[in-house]
Design an enzyme around this catalytic site. Sequence first.
Site, PDB file in Angstrom:
ATOM      1  CG  ASP A  81      -1.835   1.214   1.283  1.00  0.00           C
ATOM      2  OD1 ASP A  81      -1.721   2.098   0.407  1.00  0.00           O
ATOM      3  OD2 ASP A  81      -2.679   1.280   2.201  1.00  0.00           O
ATOM      4  CE1 TYR A 177      -5.440   9.716 -11.910  1.00  0.00           C
ATOM      5  CE2 TYR A 177      -5.706  11.363 -13.646  1.00  0.00           C
ATOM      6  CZ  TYR A 177      -5.163  10.171 -13.187  1.00  0.00           C
ATOM      7  OH  TYR A 177      -4.322   9.435 -14.007  1.00  0.00           O
ATOM      8  CE  LYS A 181      -1.811  10.157 -11.545  1.00  0.00           C
ATOM      9  NZ  LYS A 181      -0.802   9.091 -11.291  1.00  0.00           N
TER      10      LYS A 181
END
Length: 281
Positions: A81, A177, A181
């Site tokens: 993880d 997201y 990024k």
Amino acid sequence: MKMYTLTGKVALITGAGRKSGIGAAIARRLAAEGVHVALADICAPPSDLPNSGNPAWEELEQLAAAIETETNVRTLPLRVDVADAGSVQAMFTQVRDTFGRLDILVNNAGVAVGPAPVLQMQETAWRRTLEVNATGTFLCCKHGLPLLIETAGGAGGRIVNVASIAATKPKPFVSAYAASKAAVVALTRSLAQEVARFGITVNAILPGDVDTEMKRWGLELESAVTGRDREQVVEEAVARIPLGRLGIPADVASLAAFLVSDQAAFITGQAYNLTGGRELT
């Protein structure tokens, strides 16, 4: 004539559990170049968050076994993880114990759970996306660098972070997201300056529309939300790409292979669009 060799080097690729994914394609390409590969993924049951399914451990094991059969390299499947520091530390310990070195780190693990307008986005979806994509990349860099530095001895080492065109060209409903990024790109540029003295380069790849399971899920979601046929959604996506097709994972793998080679020894802190020209339109 081949201008470089990667034979005998060791690479760790996170997010490599999907046989049809970008991580798997990078692992296969590097293995074909003679690199021993450790393949890591979470391989855990899905949570109740949308699009949070994970590859099964058996899928990762099968991929590692297939790569060994196809090539002459050693492989090591790992469960990790990336958002958990203890899990990340244990992963690098296993790499050290198995291979005794690390030359290449590819931070590919990423998720896009629970995309939604900010007004409706679940806080848990925001946090998990940032934890995996941004914090996960940070933790892998932090805990992988000691072994990279030790292996390189001041003479080299490669980190490639897989970000997304969403970092610079975000769309609505994917704020978590896109933000995660963008953080990966900023981390890449900052870290590149910190580790240059060790001869380690750090670069990012920003894929656009690449035909993966995650992308297909996104196209299905867009179709459902907008009421358009999936075929129409795909056609419109392709129409925005000057080269006239979706990318494939092997496209990303080719750029990654270049960036970890000696041919890219004087390239660091860069973020490469890999979009077929989509950002130009």
